[in-house]
Design an enzyme around this catalytic site. Sequence first.
Site, PDB file in Angstrom:
ATOM      1  N   ARG A  91      58.124  83.495   5.815  1.00  0.00           N
ATOM      2  CA  ARG A  91      57.300  84.592   5.333  1.00  0.00           C
ATOM      3  C   ARG A  91      57.936  86.026   5.915  1.00  0.00           C
ATOM      4  O   ARG A  91      58.143  86.864   5.267  1.00  0.00           O
ATOM      5  CB  ARG A  91      55.928  84.458   5.929  1.00  0.00           C
ATOM      6  CG  ARG A  91      54.996  85.866   5.849  1.00  0.00           C
ATOM      7  CD  ARG A  91      53.718  85.672   6.507  1.00  0.00           C
ATOM      8  NE  ARG A  91      52.781  86.884   6.412  1.00  0.00           N
ATOM      9  CZ  ARG A  91      51.640  86.858   6.617  1.00  0.00           C
ATOM     10  NH1 ARG A  91      51.090  86.096   7.084  1.00  0.00           N
ATOM     11  NH2 ARG A  91      51.023  87.954   6.494  1.00  0.00           N
ATOM     12  N   CYS A 168      40.430  83.581  -3.490  1.00  0.00           N
ATOM     13  CA  CYS A 168      41.052  84.403  -2.297  1.00  0.00           C
ATOM     14  C   CYS A 168      39.756  84.959  -1.674  1.00  0.00           C
ATOM     15  O   CYS A 168      38.578  85.245  -2.511  1.00  0.00           O
ATOM     16  CB  CYS A 168      41.802  85.509  -3.232  1.00  0.00           C
ATOM     17  SG  CYS A 168      41.999  86.813  -2.110  1.00  0.00           S
ATOM     18  N   ASP A 169      39.938  85.193  -0.409  1.00  0.00           N
ATOM     19  CA  ASP A 169      38.720  85.861   0.212  1.00  0.00           C
ATOM     20  C   ASP A 169      38.911  87.279   0.365  1.00  0.00           C
ATOM     21  O   ASP A 169      37.789  88.011   0.749  1.00  0.00           O
ATOM     22  CB  ASP A 169      38.967  85.272   1.710  1.00  0.00           C
ATOM     23  CG  ASP A 169      40.319  85.960   2.332  1.00  0.00           C
ATOM     24  OD1 ASP A 169      41.240  85.585   1.775  1.00  0.00           O
ATOM     25  OD2 ASP A 169      40.168  86.530   3.396  1.00  0.00           O
ATOM     26  N   HIS A 199      44.866  90.025  -5.727  1.00  0.00           N
ATOM     27  CA  HIS A 199      45.379  91.103  -4.971  1.00  0.00           C
ATOM     28  C   HIS A 199      45.735  92.133  -6.000  1.00  0.00           C
ATOM     29  O   HIS A 199      46.679  92.884  -5.615  1.00  0.00           O
ATOM     30  CB  HIS A 199      46.544  90.647  -4.115  1.00  0.00           C
ATOM     31  CG  HIS A 199      46.360  89.628  -3.061  1.00  0.00           C
ATOM     32  ND1 HIS A 199      47.255  89.113  -1.916  1.00  0.00           N
ATOM     33  CD2 HIS A 199      45.004  89.114  -2.700  1.00  0.00           C
ATOM     34  CE1 HIS A 199      46.457  88.390  -1.203  1.00  0.00           C
ATOM     35  NE2 HIS A 199      45.239  88.084  -1.646  1.00  0.00           N
ATOM     36  N   TYR A 264      44.613  95.770  -1.630  1.00  0.00           N
ATOM     37  CA  TYR A 264      46.176  95.358  -1.857  1.00  0.00           C
ATOM     38  C   TYR A 264      46.777  96.530  -2.851  1.00  0.00           C
ATOM     39  O   TYR A 264      47.648  96.366  -2.704  1.00  0.00           O
ATOM     40  CB  TYR A 264      46.209  93.940  -2.343  1.00  0.00           C
ATOM     41  CG  TYR A 264      46.258  92.995  -1.107  1.00  0.00           C
ATOM     42  CD1 TYR A 264      47.295  92.855  -0.421  1.00  0.00           C
ATOM     43  CD2 TYR A 264      45.145  92.120  -0.946  1.00  0.00           C
ATOM     44  CE1 TYR A 264      47.529  91.788   0.418  1.00  0.00           C
ATOM     45  CE2 TYR A 264      45.141  91.113   0.256  1.00  0.00           C
ATOM     46  CZ  TYR A 264      46.456  90.958   0.841  1.00  0.00           C
ATOM     47  OH  TYR A 264      46.487  90.203   1.856  1.00  0.00           O
TER      48      TYR A 264
HETATM   49  C1  G6P Z   1      43.890  87.973   3.217  1.00  0.00           C
HETATM   50  C2  G6P Z   1      44.552  87.483   2.014  1.00  0.00           C
HETATM   51  C3  G6P Z   1      45.101  86.297   1.963  1.00  0.00           C
HETATM   52  C4  G6P Z   1      46.179  86.334   3.067  1.00  0.00           C
HETATM   53  C5  G6P Z   1      45.643  86.974   4.435  1.00  0.00           C
HETATM   54  C6  G6P Z   1      46.748  87.299   5.101  1.00  0.00           C
HETATM   55  O1  G6P Z   1      42.854  87.145   3.857  1.00  0.00           O
HETATM   56  O2  G6P Z   1      43.177  87.511   0.916  1.00  0.00           O
HETATM   57  O3  G6P Z   1      45.570  85.972   0.672  1.00  0.00           O
HETATM   58  O4  G6P Z   1      46.762  85.048   3.245  1.00  0.00           O
HETATM   59  O5  G6P Z   1      44.867  87.804   4.069  1.00  0.00           O
HETATM   60  O6  G6P Z   1      46.433  87.392   6.468  1.00  0.00           O
HETATM   61  P1  G6P Z   1      47.376  87.453   7.916  1.00  0.00           P
HETATM   62  O7  G6P Z   1      46.575  87.253   9.129  1.00  0.00           O
HETATM   63  O8  G6P Z   1      48.245  85.806   7.882  1.00  0.00           O
HETATM   64  O9  G6P Z   1      48.379  88.643   7.314  1.00  0.00           O
HETATM   65 MN    MN Z   2      44.121  86.575  -0.837  1.00  0.00          MN
END
Ligand code: G6P
Ligand code: MN
Length: 464
Positions: A91, A168-169, A199, A264
């Site tokens: 990542r 997705c959340d 997103h 997003y």
């Molecule tokens: C939100 C998005 C997810 C993503 C996450 C990243 O919840 O919907 O798709 O994985 O953010 O969070 P982070 O804390 O890992 O940047």
């Molecule tokens: Mn997501």
Amino acid sequence: NFSVAIAGGGSTYTPDMLEMLCLVREDFPLRKVVLYDIDADRQEHIGKFGEILFREYYPEAEFSYTTDPQKAFEDIDFVLVQIRAGGLKMRELDEKIPLKYGVIGQETCGPGGFAYGMRSVPAMIELVKTIRRYSPEAWILNYSNPAAIVAEATKRVFPDDYRLINICDMPISIMDIFCPLAGGRKRTDVEPRYYGLNHFGWFTHMYDKKTGEDVLPEMLEKLKTGDCDRELGYSGKNDDYWNFTFRHLEKMVQDFPHSLPNTYMQYYLYPDTMVKHSDPNYTRANTVIDGRERRVKEYCDGVASLNQIRGTQYDLDLKYSRGSHLDADGSFASATVAHNDAHATYIVELAMSIAYNQNDIFLIITENKGIVPNLSEGMMLEVACRVGINGAEPLRIQEAGAFEKGLLEGQYAYEKLTVDAALEGSYQKALMALTVSRTVGDAELARTLLDEYIAANGEYFPKL
Ligand code: G6P
Ligand code: MN
């Protein structure tokens, strides 16, 4: 009683998921919970903590963790999938490579999402095949990223598998945060209408469940005026990302006031400010590695018995003693605001809606078969669906406006080409994918990024 497997058991999101399963043990009783991961060491930190949590709070459910897919997926009703192909190490590169060239460096948006997609597509296909070998009828609730690209791939490879649901959340988190702008409502007071790609979408309506009134205009009006922090009780002043995102959401509503965009969208509408605001040497991946990853691992390692859980976030006796965790409408909206577990809340609500055929509304990523009639057939739309024992039933949406349609078709072309590239092993398709992405736009730059990603990803990428 039901059985649940969590694929990607070593994720630092897992403890919240386990907590949630414990909290709903009366409403969603389980006989077994299994964690599965390909990385035994990483999973062990979480697994050992889970053993203690379940021993104390959920003795009637059998808890285990394993790297053996047969042990994980046999005799399972729900598989919750949260894998990260290549881990946070990759990542970090996904995000840093484009930033060197002044291009968005983000996990799912822009080139980073392309690279992550090239790793996720093969990993996800293999995992679904493995799960299906042992549990042909289990519900697979997938929230692995990049969800848009993963969903496009699973649609093609498993076209008839309606028990595989991609979600997705983020939309739900947006509702949790911003619905209070509508006369103090909670997200569970309203029914959303939303459409787009994952997103990459917009709320078009927010109907009050009791009166049917659309309260979205009221929310938009308040966002337009600028400072909603006080009304929202928002105090995240130290969270730079969210401070910035709040301001951008207000800006998006001022610029395009007819709908509420997914947060997003800022990466696509204001890429220059987003890049200027990024540190090419310390991206979100670094924040996560130095923050949540370390914190959760250290916490889990420090728990040897109930004593160490007492007084912490996972002290479930404290939470039980507040009485029922469920709100009057059967959701957990108010019980979970304390910490960042939207993923867990939402996924368990979804599993329960399926298990008990409740047909509640969720935002699900599903194939456009006339849902939005003027968008490509086959587009994997994120839309409001009723979800029950027969899967997700999308609600129809009005036609997309020219603005949204233009953005969506371009983005979908990029997503489709990315999946083509991954499934066919095609360098040509990969080059087209990056070129068509509005975050890149220049073919020379696309080639440079592609070649760097290929070199950085090695065996993680399909052979191009
Ligand atoms: C939100 C998005 C997810 C993503 C996450 C990243 O919840 O919907 O798709 O994985 O953010 O969070 P982070 O804390 O890992 O940047
Ligand atoms: Mn997501």
